[in-house]
Motif scaffolding. Structure first.
Motif, PDB file in Angstrom:
ATOM      1  N   ALA A 173     -12.915  -7.968 -19.560  1.00 12.63           N
ATOM      2  CA  ALA A 173     -13.340  -8.475 -18.258  1.00 12.63           C
ATOM      3  C   ALA A 173     -12.540  -7.832 -17.129  1.00 12.63           C
ATOM      4  CB  ALA A 173     -13.188  -9.998 -18.218  1.00 12.63           C
ATOM      5  N   TYR A 174     -11.248  -7.592 -17.361  1.00 11.62           N
ATOM      6  CA  TYR A 174     -10.391  -6.970 -16.348  1.00 11.62           C
ATOM      7  C   TYR A 174     -10.856  -5.549 -16.041  1.00 11.62           C
ATOM      8  CZ  TYR A 174      -6.040  -5.458 -14.079  1.00 11.62           C
ATOM      9  OH  TYR A 174      -5.106  -4.979 -13.188  1.00 11.62           O
ATOM     10  N   VAL A 175     -11.171  -4.773 -17.085  1.00 14.93           N
ATOM     11  CA  VAL A 175     -11.646  -3.404 -16.899  1.00 14.93           C
ATOM     12  C   VAL A 175     -13.025  -3.399 -16.238  1.00 14.93           C
ATOM     13  CG1 VAL A 175     -12.264  -1.274 -18.102  1.00 14.93           C
ATOM     14  CG2 VAL A 175     -10.291  -2.577 -18.858  1.00 14.93           C
ATOM     15  N   ALA A 176     -13.905  -4.309 -16.672  1.00 10.69           N
ATOM     16  CA  ALA A 176     -15.248  -4.374 -16.094  1.00 10.69           C
ATOM     17  C   ALA A 176     -15.189  -4.713 -14.606  1.00 10.69           C
ATOM     18  CB  ALA A 176     -16.084  -5.410 -16.845  1.00 10.69           C
ATOM     19  N   GLN A 177     -14.294  -5.650 -14.248  1.00  6.26           N
ATOM     20  CA  GLN A 177     -14.159  -6.039 -12.843  1.00  6.26           C
ATOM     21  C   GLN A 177     -13.646  -4.877 -11.983  1.00  6.26           C
ATOM     22  OE1 GLN A 177     -10.780  -7.116 -11.383  1.00  6.26           O
ATOM     23  NE2 GLN A 177     -11.728  -7.422  -9.360  1.00  6.26           N
ATOM     24  N   PHE A 178     -12.713  -4.081 -12.535  1.00  7.06           N
ATOM     25  CA  PHE A 178     -12.187  -2.931 -11.798  1.00  7.06           C
ATOM     26  C   PHE A 178     -13.279  -1.890 -11.549  1.00  7.06           C
ATOM     27  CE2 PHE A 178     -10.587   1.450 -12.253  1.00  7.06           C
ATOM     28  CZ  PHE A 178      -9.857   1.545 -11.089  1.00  7.06           C
ATOM     29  N   PHE A 179     -14.029  -1.527 -12.589  1.00  8.58           N
ATOM     30  CA  PHE A 179     -15.075  -0.514 -12.431  1.00  8.58           C
ATOM     31  C   PHE A 179     -16.196  -1.010 -11.510  1.00  8.58           C
ATOM     32  CE2 PHE A 179     -13.345   1.240 -16.483  1.00  8.58           C
ATOM     33  CZ  PHE A 179     -13.065   2.508 -16.014  1.00  8.58           C
ATOM     34  N   TYR A 180     -16.512  -2.285 -11.573  1.00  5.80           N
ATOM     35  CA  TYR A 180     -17.549  -2.830 -10.696  1.00  5.80           C
ATOM     36  C   TYR A 180     -17.127  -2.718  -9.235  1.00  5.80           C
ATOM     37  CZ  TYR A 180     -20.566  -6.219  -8.381  1.00  5.80           C
ATOM     38  OH  TYR A 180     -21.446  -6.830  -7.514  1.00  5.80           O
ATOM     39  N   ASP A 181     -15.868  -3.066  -8.947  1.00  4.36           N
ATOM     40  CA  ASP A 181     -15.389  -2.978  -7.567  1.00  4.36           C
ATOM     41  C   ASP A 181     -15.378  -1.549  -7.061  1.00  4.36           C
ATOM     42  OD1 ASP A 181     -15.056  -5.693  -7.459  1.00  4.36           O
ATOM     43  OD2 ASP A 181     -12.901  -5.656  -7.842  1.00  4.36           O
ATOM     44  N   ARG A 182     -14.955  -0.615  -7.912  1.00  2.00           N
ATOM     45  CA  ARG A 182     -14.808   0.762  -7.447  1.00  2.00           C
ATOM     46  C   ARG A 182     -16.154   1.462  -7.273  1.00  2.00           C
ATOM     47  NH1 ARG A 182     -11.204  -1.576  -6.753  1.00  2.00           N
ATOM     48  NH2 ARG A 182      -8.974  -1.091  -6.872  1.00  2.00           N
ATOM     49  N   PHE A 183     -17.119   1.172  -8.140  1.00  2.00           N
ATOM     50  CA  PHE A 183     -18.405   1.856  -8.052  1.00  2.00           C
ATOM     51  C   PHE A 183     -19.327   1.223  -7.002  1.00  2.00           C
ATOM     52  CE2 PHE A 183     -17.467   3.273 -12.530  1.00  2.00           C
ATOM     53  CZ  PHE A 183     -17.299   4.602 -12.199  1.00  2.00           C
ATOM     54  N   THR A 184     -19.168  -0.071  -6.735  1.00  2.00           N
ATOM     55  CA  THR A 184     -19.992  -0.710  -5.712  1.00  2.00           C
ATOM     56  C   THR A 184     -19.336  -0.689  -4.347  1.00  2.00           C
ATOM     57  OG1 THR A 184     -19.033  -2.882  -6.234  1.00  2.00           O
ATOM     58  CG2 THR A 184     -21.040  -2.236  -7.418  1.00  2.00           C
ATOM     59  N   SER A 185     -17.998  -0.497  -4.299  1.00  2.00           N
ATOM     60  CA  SER A 185     -17.225  -0.489  -3.047  1.00  2.00           C
ATOM     61  C   SER A 185     -17.440  -1.770  -2.248  1.00  2.00           C
ATOM     62  CB  SER A 185     -17.603   0.730  -2.185  1.00  2.00           C
ATOM     63  OG  SER A 185     -17.289   1.923  -2.866  1.00  2.00           O
ATOM     64  N   ASN A 186     -17.650  -2.850  -2.970  1.00  2.00           N
ATOM     65  CA  ASN A 186     -17.858  -4.143  -2.330  1.00  2.00           C
ATOM     66  C   ASN A 186     -16.684  -5.048  -2.712  1.00  2.00           C
ATOM     67  OD1 ASN A 186     -18.822  -6.431  -1.105  1.00  2.00           O
ATOM     68  ND2 ASN A 186     -20.409  -6.839  -2.641  1.00  2.00           N
ATOM     69  N   TYR A 187     -15.740  -5.235  -1.783  1.00  2.00           N
ATOM     70  CA  TYR A 187     -14.520  -5.971  -2.083  1.00  2.00           C
ATOM     71  C   TYR A 187     -14.497  -7.358  -1.441  1.00  2.00           C
ATOM     72  CZ  TYR A 187     -13.174  -1.161  -3.158  1.00  2.00           C
ATOM     73  OH  TYR A 187     -13.135   0.109  -3.650  1.00  2.00           O
TER      74      TYR A 187
END
Length: 293
Positions: A202-216
């Protein structure tokens, strides 16, 4: 490993999560203290993960590399590896102290921490952020998986050769303690690999989701992004607890040391209490004598 995992709980839960819920206005949330706490969380977490990698490598050498075992599997080598990994984890976490800024300034005192916008716009911070996630947990998991796979392969090959020797010797007893120990080792190795990847996924998935969507941005506590982030943090902190449990508590020698540690104060109290018990017995006899007469 046990000490470092305990430090993860102290820094991430006792000094960060619990005060954030029950005493949000304490001195722990002054910006310099808050920044230091966050840096310590990253340092202890990374050290815990890489000590797990080092211990996995140590088991691999002890089981599969008999020539290297006598040189590497020593107390001196273990002390050096532990010190090196802990120092490296602390140095690697220093930038986290400088990436935060205060949310409020009250009477010239900065309060709370939020990440500076430069973290999302600077190329240097982007590289640091990616390297931080690649090293922990991606690379560490791959190394754990690699060493465990090589160890399991070695155990399976040795077990096959042992079964052939037993078949040639025509031993009728199907129970083989050595084979049972090897099966337990395989289960143990798969358990640590499986728990590590599941709890960090879940930690890795959350990181990649934030970086690829650029929605923080998050809309509130009910925002799915917030729930994913907090769940990921909880699971990766839980991973630090399960590593010690799986690797240590399941070992016979570790259980013997735990029993000795529990028995020692009890034996000490019994030795110290023996004179007092004798004195109390004499006092009780004397009081009974006076009461009778």
């Amino acid at each position: 490993m046990a000490v470092m995992d305990l430090l993860v709980i102290i820094t991430a839960v006792v000094m960060n999560r619990i005060p954030g819920i029950y005493s949000p206005g304490s001195f722990l949330f002054i910006t310099p203290v808050c920044s230091l706490s966050i840096a310590l969380i990253h340092a202890t977490r990374d050290s815990s993960v890489w000590l797990t990698v080092a211990f996995t490598f140590d088991r691999f050498v002890a089981i599969c590399c008999q020539k290297l075992k006598s040189k590497y599997c020593t107390e001196k080598s273990a002390a050096f590896v532990i010190g090196f990994l802990c120092a490296l984890g602390c140095l690697k976490s220093v930038p986290w102290y400088f990436i935060h800024e205060p949310i409020y300034v009250i009477d010239n005192v900065p309060w709370y921490c939020r990440q500076k916008k430069i973290r999302y716009t600077s190329t240097v911070w982007t590289v640091f952020d990616w390297s931080d996630r690649i090293l922990t947990p991606c690379l560490s998991f791959l190394l754990i998986l690699l060493f465990n796979a090589l160890t399991v392969r070695h155990i399976l090959v040795s077990s096959t050769a042992r079964r052939r020797l037993r078949a040639q010797n025509k031993k009728e007893n199907p129970n083989d303690p050595e084979m049972e120990n090897r099966r337990k080792s395989i289960v143990l190795l798969f358990a640590i690999s499986g728990s590590f990847i599941l709890l960090w996924m879940a930690y890795v998935a959350q990181f990649f989701y934030d970086r690829f969507t650029s929605n923080y941005k998050m809309k509130g506590f009910s925002d799915p992004k917030f729930i994913l982030q907090e769940s990921a943090n909880m699971l990766q902190m839980l991973s630090c607890c399960t590593n010690t449990f799986i690797y240590s508590v399941t070992q016979r020698k570790f259980r013997e040391q735990i029993k000795s540690a529990v028995k020692y104060p009890l034996n000490l109290l019994s030795k110290l209490g023996s004179p007092y018990s004798i004195a109390l017995r004499h006092l009780s006899l004397g009081s009974a004598f006076f009461h009778k007469h």
